[in-house]
Design an enzyme around this catalytic site. Structure first.
Site, PDB file in Angstrom:
ATOM      1  N   LYS A 178       5.814 -36.864  -9.175  1.00 46.28           N
ATOM      2  CA  LYS A 178       5.726 -37.587 -10.236  1.00 46.28           C
ATOM      3  C   LYS A 178       4.209 -38.118 -10.175  1.00 46.28           C
ATOM      4  O   LYS A 178       3.870 -39.240  -9.537  1.00 46.28           O
ATOM      5  CB  LYS A 178       6.764 -38.770  -9.974  1.00 46.28           C
ATOM      6  CG  LYS A 178       6.998 -39.523 -11.630  1.00 46.28           C
ATOM      7  CD  LYS A 178       7.569 -40.879 -11.603  1.00 46.28           C
ATOM      8  CE  LYS A 178       6.539 -42.111 -10.983  1.00 46.28           C
ATOM      9  NZ  LYS A 178       5.292 -42.241 -12.149  1.00 46.28           N
ATOM     10  N   GLU A 252       0.373 -45.169   1.425  1.00 47.04           N
ATOM     11  CA  GLU A 252      -1.100 -45.361   1.528  1.00 47.04           C
ATOM     12  C   GLU A 252      -1.432 -46.499   0.284  1.00 47.04           C
ATOM     13  O   GLU A 252      -1.153 -46.071  -0.846  1.00 47.04           O
ATOM     14  CB  GLU A 252      -1.863 -44.043   0.976  1.00 47.04           C
ATOM     15  CG  GLU A 252      -3.209 -44.076   1.322  1.00 47.04           C
ATOM     16  CD  GLU A 252      -3.654 -44.352   2.733  1.00 47.04           C
ATOM     17  OE1 GLU A 252      -4.242 -45.504   3.077  1.00 47.04           O
ATOM     18  OE2 GLU A 252      -3.271 -43.649   3.565  1.00 47.04           O
ATOM     19  N   CYS A 286      -8.800 -47.436  -3.881  1.00 52.63           N
ATOM     20  CA  CYS A 286      -8.213 -48.244  -2.635  1.00 52.63           C
ATOM     21  C   CYS A 286      -9.711 -48.720  -1.591  1.00 52.63           C
ATOM     22  O   CYS A 286      -9.431 -49.525  -0.875  1.00 52.63           O
ATOM     23  CB  CYS A 286      -7.228 -47.431  -1.867  1.00 52.63           C
ATOM     24  SG  CYS A 286      -6.505 -46.100  -2.557  1.00 52.63           S
ATOM     25  N   GLU A 387      -6.304 -58.082  -3.019  1.00 52.85           N
ATOM     26  CA  GLU A 387      -6.864 -56.704  -3.801  1.00 52.85           C
ATOM     27  C   GLU A 387      -6.973 -56.862  -5.264  1.00 52.85           C
ATOM     28  O   GLU A 387      -5.925 -57.290  -6.071  1.00 52.85           O
ATOM     29  CB  GLU A 387      -6.226 -55.618  -3.505  1.00 52.85           C
ATOM     30  CG  GLU A 387      -6.610 -54.182  -4.123  1.00 52.85           C
ATOM     31  CD  GLU A 387      -6.045 -52.919  -3.753  1.00 52.85           C
ATOM     32  OE1 GLU A 387      -4.685 -52.979  -3.844  1.00 52.85           O
ATOM     33  OE2 GLU A 387      -6.692 -51.970  -3.341  1.00 52.85           O
TER      34      GLU A 387
HETATM   35  C1  UN1 Z   1      -9.338 -44.283  -2.814  1.00 51.93           C
HETATM   36  O1  UN1 Z   1      -9.887 -44.908  -2.577  1.00 51.93           O
HETATM   37  O2  UN1 Z   1      -8.331 -44.444  -3.610  1.00 51.93           O
HETATM   38  O3  UN1 Z   1     -13.196 -42.013  -0.131  1.00 51.93           O
HETATM   39  C2  UN1 Z   1      -9.299 -42.569  -2.444  1.00 51.93           C
HETATM   40  C3  UN1 Z   1     -13.133 -41.904  -1.342  1.00 51.93           C
HETATM   41  C4  UN1 Z   1     -12.647 -40.755  -2.059  1.00 51.93           C
HETATM   42  C5  UN1 Z   1     -11.135 -41.068  -1.969  1.00 51.93           C
HETATM   43  C6  UN1 Z   1     -10.788 -42.221  -2.333  1.00 51.93           C
HETATM   44  N1  UN1 Z   1     -12.873 -39.493  -1.293  1.00 51.93           N
HETATM   45  O4  UN1 Z   1     -13.750 -42.581  -2.111  1.00 51.93           O
END
Ligand code: UN1
Length: 497
Positions: A178, A252, A286, A387
């Site tokens: 999904k 995550e 993230c 965040e």
């Molecule tokens: C994310 O931050 O949601 O390291 C993933 C990075 C990418 C992946 C990020 N290769 O910024």
């Protein structure tokens, strides 16, 4: 419903099918919401039930397919991604907003993950170890687990689905996927690519929708494992549901990543890193740099340099030439960022720049927000702790590296961190003392590579990693085999001692 936009379907049991109760949601371009990309199934329990039943049948075929042959399918998927990179990037920017250079990078991350996973089909190592008894062998090997529920976010519409689906598939699991409701078109194309690459149809099932569909996947008794990337709050609910039924779960979640700039840093280098880390992907990673912790000796100089450059960033449609920063994903994201501007000013931080939706005709139909910098942000304030997932950078002034490390660690998240310094001793201290899953030295908090484990400590995750070699442990179960060829009963721990 916009009459000109297409209506897309779920992919269940080898067919493209409409949702059982006929409901759809609209997917629009965040840079200009008049541009409707399509209508997608608002799936519910009945759709998820059908998808899981199909995946169970798919699993019986796929688990018996040799792992190197499973890897071959992923290699072909990688080849198709290479051939369609620009086309995919354009679709992704249209539905997600980040500039084309970034969506091309997103596709590249999927390609890298495909080729890594393809060769893993020829590894999936176990161990062969000596037995304590004569004429007996002992070994471990990896087995597939079953139906994997894969729930992915909007910010990396292709890379994150590949991080999960490719290792799940090479390990021999069947999937119910999904994608986030903000990026369903990328999910649709990705499934088309997997089918074109030769994946048996029932091994992949695509269910579009919102929270109801996600919750139904997580709670389904025949889903054996779940991988989820998204907010820490939703992750807690996923965790509760999986805990009740003892499902294997990889989470995550959030981050509040800091870049630390010390007095001896190369400030020009740190400047490029801060701009990219904080405002790349409109801060919707993230791993975004949302805190900038600066030592007092360079604080004022560095903040002035940063402000001058940040003011030149061009906000706009990610498909237009010259755009540095695209829109936020949706109105909820915009509201949230605005809420934090009020919170920050209320806490006494200084709004150095930004803080508003931009004026002007060209951006009025998108979810745009100005790159924003707060200075004088206090450690432990909400602005510094929570965040935001938007283009808001909070600057904290510190006395020395010790204080910087303390401030970095004093949050509930622990994804990535970064230190700009020329001091090799401080660099290695940072690697061992910063409470994060990833620490960069002289590079920003973003930029993880597909062949290394990705993930965070504390409330960013639940101990698992995506990417690299570790993720294959998550998607497979260890089995041990003992083969006794002595022809007699040999009792371990007893007959030999
Ligand atoms: C994310 O931050 O949601 O390291 C993933 C990075 C990418 C992946 C990020 N290769 O910024």
């Amino acid at each position: 419903m916009s009459p000109d936009a297409p209506t897309l379907k779920n992919f269940i049991a080898g067919q493209w099918v409409a949702p059982v109760d006929g409901k759809h949601f609209e997917n629009a371009n965040p840079a200009d919401t008049r541009d409707v990309i399509g209508h997608f199934p608002l799936s519910g329990q009945a759709d998820v039930d059908a998808a899981v039943a199909s995946a169970k049948r798919g699993f019986e075929i796929w688990r018996r397919t040799p792992a190197p042959a499973r890897g071959d399918v992923l290699r072909r998927a990688g080849d198709i991604l290479v051939a369609r990179k620009d086309e995919l990037a354009d679709v992704m920017t249209r539905e997600m907003g980040k500039p084309l250079a970034e969506t091309r990078g997103d596709v590249q991350e999927g390609i890298d993950t495909a080729y890594y996973a393809a060769t893993e089909g020829r590894r999936l190592f176990g161990h062969t170890v000596p037995s304590e008894l004569r004429n007996k062998w002992a070994m471990s090997f990896r087995r597939p687990i079953g139906v994997a529920g894969i729930i992915t976010p909007f910010n990396f519409p292709l890379a994150i689905p590949t991080w999960k689906l490719f290792p799940a598939l090479v390990c021999g699991n069947a999937c119910v996927f999904k994608p986030a409701e903000d990026v369903p078109m990328t999910g649709h194309m990705f499934v088309e690519i997997l089918l074109e690459a030769g994946l048996p149809p029932e091994v992949i099932n695509l269910v579009h929708g919102k929270g109801e569909a996600g919750a139904a996947i997580v709670a389904h008794p025949d889903v054996a494992l779940v991988s989820f990337t998204g907010s820490t709050d939703t992750g807690s609910k996923v965790g509760e549901a999986c805990g009740r039924s003892h499902k294997r779960l990889s989470l995550e979640m959030g981050g509040k990543n800091a870049m630390i700039v010390l007095d001896d840093a190369d400030l020009d280098l740190a400047l490029e890193g801060a701009l990219w880390g904080a405002f790349g992907t409109t801060g919707q990673r993230c791993t975004a740099t949302s805190r900038l912790i600066v030592q007092e000796g360079v604080h004022d100089t560095f903040v002035s340099m940063l402000e001058a450059r940040a003011r030149t960033l061009v906000l706009g449609d990610g498909r237009a030439k010259g755009t540095d920063v695209g829109p936020l994903i949706n109105p909820r994201a915009l509201d949230k960022v605005e809420r934090y501007i009020t919170i920050g000013t209320g806490e006494g931080a200084t709004l150095r720049m930004g803080g508003k939706r931009p004026g002007g005709k060209s951006l009025e139909h998108g979810h745009f927000f100005q790159p924003t910098i707060f200075t004088g942000v206090k450690a432990l304030s909400r602005l510094e702790q929570e965040e935001i997932f938007g283009p808001v950078l909070s600057v904290v002034k510190v006395k020395d590296a010790d204080e910087a490390f303390r401030v970095n660690n004093d949050v509930r998240y622990g994804l990535s961190s970064s230190v700009y310094t020329r001091d090799v001793n401080i660099s290695f201290r940072a690697l061992s003392e910063l409470d994060n899953g990833i620490t960069y030295i002289n590079a920003p908090t973003i930029g993880a590579e597909a062949h290394l484990p990705f993930g965070g400590v504390k409330q960013t995750g639940n101990g698992h990693r995506e990417g690299g070699w570790e993720v294959y442990e998550f998607y497979s179960e260890t089995k041990v085999g003992y083969i006794d060829f002595s022809g007699k009963l040999q009792r371990a721990q007893i007959d030999n001692y």
